[in-house]
Design a protein around this motif. Structure first.
Motif, PDB file in Angstrom:
ATOM      1  N   UNK A 134       0.823  -1.210   0.000  1.00 17.84           N
ATOM      2  CA  UNK A 134       0.000   0.000   0.000  1.00 17.84           C
ATOM      3  C   UNK A 134       0.857   1.260   0.000  1.00 17.84           C
ATOM      4  N   UNK A 135       1.999   1.211   0.673  1.00 18.96           N
ATOM      5  CA  UNK A 135       2.903   2.363   0.651  1.00 18.96           C
ATOM      6  C   UNK A 135       3.399   2.606  -0.777  1.00 18.96           C
ATOM      7  N   UNK A 136       3.765   1.514  -1.478  1.00 18.77           N
ATOM      8  CA  UNK A 136       4.192   1.644  -2.864  1.00 18.77           C
ATOM      9  C   UNK A 136       3.086   2.180  -3.748  1.00 18.77           C
ATOM     10  N   UNK A 137       1.867   1.687  -3.531  1.00 19.88           N
ATOM     11  CA  UNK A 137       0.718   2.162  -4.297  1.00 19.88           C
ATOM     12  C   UNK A 137       0.476   3.643  -4.055  1.00 19.88           C
ATOM     13  N   UNK A 138       0.595   4.062  -2.811  1.00 23.11           N
ATOM     14  CA  UNK A 138       0.389   5.468  -2.460  1.00 23.11           C
ATOM     15  C   UNK A 138       1.411   6.363  -3.151  1.00 23.11           C
ATOM     16  N   UNK A 156       8.591   2.176  -5.646  1.00 27.76           N
ATOM     17  CA  UNK A 156       7.298   1.530  -5.421  1.00 27.76           C
ATOM     18  C   UNK A 156       7.336   0.054  -5.799  1.00 27.76           C
ATOM     19  N   UNK A 157       8.006  -0.254  -6.902  1.00 22.90           N
ATOM     20  CA  UNK A 157       8.120  -1.645  -7.334  1.00 22.90           C
ATOM     21  C   UNK A 157       8.934  -2.441  -6.323  1.00 22.90           C
ATOM     22  N   UNK A 158       9.966  -1.844  -5.770  1.00 20.67           N
ATOM     23  CA  UNK A 158      10.756  -2.520  -4.745  1.00 20.67           C
ATOM     24  C   UNK A 158       9.910  -2.805  -3.501  1.00 20.67           C
ATOM     25  N   UNK A 190       6.971  -6.012 -13.967  1.00 24.05           N
ATOM     26  CA  UNK A 190       6.084  -5.064 -13.295  1.00 24.05           C
ATOM     27  C   UNK A 190       6.167  -3.680 -13.948  1.00 24.05           C
ATOM     28  N   UNK A 191       7.391  -3.188 -14.156  1.00 21.58           N
ATOM     29  CA  UNK A 191       7.555  -1.870 -14.777  1.00 21.58           C
ATOM     30  C   UNK A 191       6.996  -1.881 -16.200  1.00 21.58           C
ATOM     31  N   UNK A 235      -0.955  -1.431 -10.810  1.00 19.58           N
ATOM     32  CA  UNK A 235      -0.166  -1.791  -9.629  1.00 19.58           C
ATOM     33  C   UNK A 235      -0.938  -2.776  -8.757  1.00 19.58           C
ATOM     34  N   UNK A 236      -2.218  -2.526  -8.570  1.00 18.65           N
ATOM     35  CA  UNK A 236      -3.049  -3.410  -7.743  1.00 18.65           C
ATOM     36  C   UNK A 236      -3.191  -4.789  -8.377  1.00 18.65           C
TER      37      UNK A 236
END
Length: 319
Positions: free
Chosen positions: A67-71, A97-99, A122-123, A198-199
């Motif tokens: 969630x931190x990465x998503x934010x 965020x990916x990390x 992912x990227x 991302x989700x």
């Protein structure tokens, strides 16, 4: 009852956002590469992030690193929608965020090549999802298809909290109500396409790691084929692949062939759902059969893509 409450809450939040976007002129102006002709509110896809936020609070703060990465992704993408940020800053936030997602998925405990492979995928998928968001309804239809497939599998395997998927899908339905129209009320914007990608990637990552079966990446096959072959063609033509363009198949279908754009979006979603549903069935077969299915599916999709695109270019572009 909780899902009804969440749906109504998200609907109200979307309307509130429209007021804010209108007040602060957060709009998308059409240009020569756009598929629309009218000024439209931008950033309505922020509702995907808000749906995840509601889930995060409701669940007692499940998946905190994800969630931190998503934010971080949502903030930088929304800022880019409004201000246009430097590529270096966006790439730095995307990388971080990916990390964070990889840490939540516990990929760091696996061999190093898992992290590199996951990072590239992912990227790549996040950027492809963003590039594919070019006509009304396509992000909504495709996300409903992928999210629905994940919910079906999760009902059997329980690889992720189902509420994360369902809350997110409710956000997609709310967005679709305003976007799946000939004259959309709002576009998703980078904040929407990046957040939903991302989700969904987080859920697909958990599914693949839980089952050890990479075939579930076919849940993204339709977008993948369009994005990859478009990049190949643009490289062949020596074009800048990072520059805005209108050369995806769905854009040729809608702009050059004058096919109904909502129908195109619907067909992209239906085709992906059918491929994904067959994939779910195929996972009960042995490894060799699954690989044969995957190779055949990607080959047929590629042939259809190249065939349709060649026909449209020869019929409508060159003429």
């Amino acid at each position: 009852m909780i899902y009804l409450i969440v749906f109504v809450t998200l609907f109200i939040l979307e309307l509130v956002y429209f007021k804010i976007a209108d007040r602060y002129n957060i709009i998308d102006k059409p240009n020569e590469r756009s598929s629309h002709t009218q000024i439209t509110l931008r950033g309505g896809g922020i509702i995907f992030y808000l749906a995840a936020l509601i889930y995060f609070i409701w669940s007692g703060f499940q998946y905190p690193w994800f969630f931190l990465g998503l934010t971080m992704m949502a903030i930088v993408s929304f800022a880019d929608d409004v201000l246009t940020l430097s590529n270096k800053l966006r790439l730095l936030i995307h990388f971080s965020s990916v990390l964070l997602m990889a840490y939540e998925l516990q990929i760091f405990s696996l061999p190093w090549y898992y992290l590199i492979g996951s990072f590239i995928i992912i990227v790549g998928v996040i950027n492809a999802y963003n590039f594919m968001d070019g006509i009304n309804g396509i992000t909504a239809c495709y996300s409903l298809a992928v999210g629905g497939l994940l919910a079906i599998v999760n009902n059997q395997l329980k690889f992720i909290d189902q509420d994360l998927l369902l809350f997110t899908l409710l956000g997609v339905v709310v967005f679709a109500f305003f976007n799946f129209r000939n004259k959309a009320k709002s576009f998703a914007g980078d904040v929407g396409s990046v957040a939903i990608a991302f989700i969904l990637l987080f859920a697909i990552g958990k599914l693949i790691l839980e089952t050890g079966n990479f075939i579930y990446i076919l849940f993204l096959a339709v977008y993948g084929i369009d994005a990859v072959w478009t990049i190949v063609r643009r490289l062949y033509l020596k074009e800048n692949i990072f520059k805005a363009h209108r050369s995806h198949l769905y854009q040729f279908l809608g702009n050059e062939a004058d096919m109904n754009k909502l129908l195109i979006s619907f067909l992209y979603g239906v085709l992906q759902f059918l491929i994904g549903y067959i994939t779910i069935i195929i996972t009960k077969e042995n490894f060799q059969f699954q690989m044969l299915f995957a190779i055949t599916t990607l080959t047929v999709l590629s042939a259809l893509y190249l065939g349709f695109k060649t026909y449209i270019i020869n019929r409508y572009v060159k003429s």
